[in-house]
Enzyme design. Structure first.
Site, PDB file in Angstrom:
ATOM      1  N   THR A   8      35.827  39.333  40.657  1.00 59.09           N
ATOM      2  CA  THR A   8      36.957  40.236  40.474  1.00 59.09           C
ATOM      3  C   THR A   8      37.015  41.219  41.633  1.00 59.09           C
ATOM      4  OG1 THR A   8      37.994  41.855  38.971  1.00 59.09           O
ATOM      5  CG2 THR A   8      35.588  41.880  39.115  1.00 59.09           C
ATOM      6  N   THR A   9      38.194  41.802  41.834  1.00 50.53           N
ATOM      7  CA  THR A   9      38.340  42.913  42.770  1.00 50.53           C
ATOM      8  C   THR A   9      38.710  44.183  42.012  1.00 50.53           C
ATOM      9  OG1 THR A   9      40.665  42.302  43.141  1.00 50.53           O
ATOM     10  CG2 THR A   9      39.048  41.452  44.717  1.00 50.53           C
ATOM     11  N   LEU A  11      38.082  47.345  40.429  1.00 51.49           N
ATOM     12  CA  LEU A  11      36.989  48.308  40.569  1.00 51.49           C
ATOM     13  C   LEU A  11      36.508  48.846  39.225  1.00 51.49           C
ATOM     14  CD1 LEU A  11      38.230  50.288  43.713  1.00 51.49           C
ATOM     15  CD2 LEU A  11      36.461  48.534  43.609  1.00 51.49           C
ATOM     16  N   LYS A  13      36.459  47.176  36.290  1.00 51.12           N
ATOM     17  CA  LYS A  13      35.616  46.141  35.688  1.00 51.12           C
ATOM     18  C   LYS A  13      34.258  46.081  36.387  1.00 51.12           C
ATOM     19  CE  LYS A  13      39.076  42.836  33.986  1.00 51.12           C
ATOM     20  NZ  LYS A  13      39.491  41.422  34.039  1.00 51.12           N
ATOM     21  N   ASP A  71      37.784  37.643  31.904  1.00 52.01           N
ATOM     22  CA  ASP A  71      39.228  37.719  31.689  1.00 52.01           C
ATOM     23  C   ASP A  71      39.429  38.483  30.395  1.00 52.01           C
ATOM     24  OD1 ASP A  71      41.805  36.920  32.869  1.00 52.01           O
ATOM     25  OD2 ASP A  71      42.136  36.068  30.889  1.00 52.01           O
ATOM     26  N   GLY A 155      43.960  50.357  32.311  1.00 53.61           N
ATOM     27  CA  GLY A 155      44.759  49.464  31.468  1.00 53.61           C
ATOM     28  C   GLY A 155      45.448  50.218  30.337  1.00 53.61           C
ATOM     29  N   HIS A 182      34.663  45.830  24.021  1.00 55.72           N
ATOM     30  CA  HIS A 182      34.749  44.372  23.989  1.00 55.72           C
ATOM     31  C   HIS A 182      33.928  43.754  25.123  1.00 55.72           C
ATOM     32  CE1 HIS A 182      37.773  46.270  26.437  1.00 55.72           C
ATOM     33  NE2 HIS A 182      38.099  45.153  27.050  1.00 55.72           N
TER      34      HIS A 182
END
Length: 207
Positions: A8-9, A11, A13, A71, A155, A182
Site C-alpha cells: 500500500t501507499t 500512510l 494504513k 483491503d 476515511g 477491524h
C-alpha cells in the site's frame, strides 16, 4: 531480518500496521513507496478478500518478496452494502476522504436512525513469491453519525462510533483504536502464520 512489504501507499494504513506488528517482530517493514517503479494491479475484485488476494499475489510475484496486502472499507447494509469495496473511491476516482464522507452523509439522510448502522471490514492476504500463504478477515460494528466528530483517523472514522464506545474512531487515541479495530482483528488472526515465518527464518539463520 525478514523483509515484509506492505502492499500500500496509504500512510494511515502503513502507520497502523507497523504500530501493531513492530513490537512483535523484527521484520524490515517496507511499503510500495520503496518500489516507485512497481505498478499495482487494478482492484477488480467483487469482495475485500478478492482485492487483498489480487494485491498480495501480484506484488509478491513482481517484487520477489513476502507481501502483506490489506483491503478494507465500510459496509452499510441499509445502503445495499455500500460503500463496500468502493469505500476509497465512493464519490468517484480521485475522491478525497471528505468527498466520500459527504456522499455517505447524503445517503444516510434517507435512512431511519435504526438503519444507520454499519461495519468496517479488513481483509488481509499474506503472500510469498510462491503464492498466497494465508487470508484473514476482521470486522468492527457500530453506528453511523450524521455529524462528523474528531480530527484523528481517516476515511469514515469521524462518522463511525463502535458499539459500546462513546467516541468515534476519529476521537479515540490511536493506541486504543489499534486494540479494537477491524484491522487489529484481522492481524490477530494472522499472527500464528507470522510467528511461523519468523521462527523459520530464525532457524535458518542458526543453521
Amino acid at each position: 531480518m525478514i523483509k515484509l512489504v506492505l502492499a500500500t501507499t496509504n500512510l494511515h494504513k502503513i502507520r497502523e500496521i507497523r504500530a501493531m506488528l513492530k513490537p512483535l517482530y523484527h521484520f524490515d517493514f517496507l511499503t510500495l513507496h520503496d518500489y516507485p517503479n512497481y505498478v499495482p494491479p487494478k482492484e477488480t475484485g467483487e469482495s475485500f478478500e478478492e482485492n487483498a488476494f489480487i494485491k498480495a499475489t501480484h506484488a509478491a510475484h513482481a517484487l520477489r518478496e513476502w507481501v502483506l496486502a490489506d483491503d478494507s472499507g465500510l459496509v452499510v447494509p441499509a445502503l445495499g452494502d455500500e460503500p463496500g469495496v468502493n469505500s476509497a473511491r465512493y464519490a468517484g476516482l480521485g475522491s478525497t476522504d471528505k468527498d466520500n464522507r459527504l456522499k455517505l452523509l447524503k445517503a444516510l439522510e434517507e435512512l431511519s436512525d435504526s438503519e444507520r448502522v454499519g461495519y468496517y471490514v479488513c481483509a488481509m492476504a499474506l503472500a510469498s513469491p510462491d503464492g498466497i500463504q494465508k487470508q484473514v478477515k476482521g470486522t468492527c460494528e457500530g453506528t453511523l453519525l450524521m455529524t462528523p466528530r474528531g480530527g484523528g483517523g481517516f476515511g469514515y472514522d469521524s462518522l463511525f462510533q463502535k458499539y459500546d464506545y462513546s467516541k468515534t474512531f476519529a476521537e479515540i487515541d490511536e493506541e486504543t483504536k489499534n486494540k479494537i479495530s477491524h484491522r487489529r482483528k484481522a492481524l490477530d488472526k494472522l499472527l500464528p502464520t507470522l510467528d511461523l515465518l519468523a521462527h523459520k527464518h530464525q532457524n535458518e539463520l542458526c543453521h
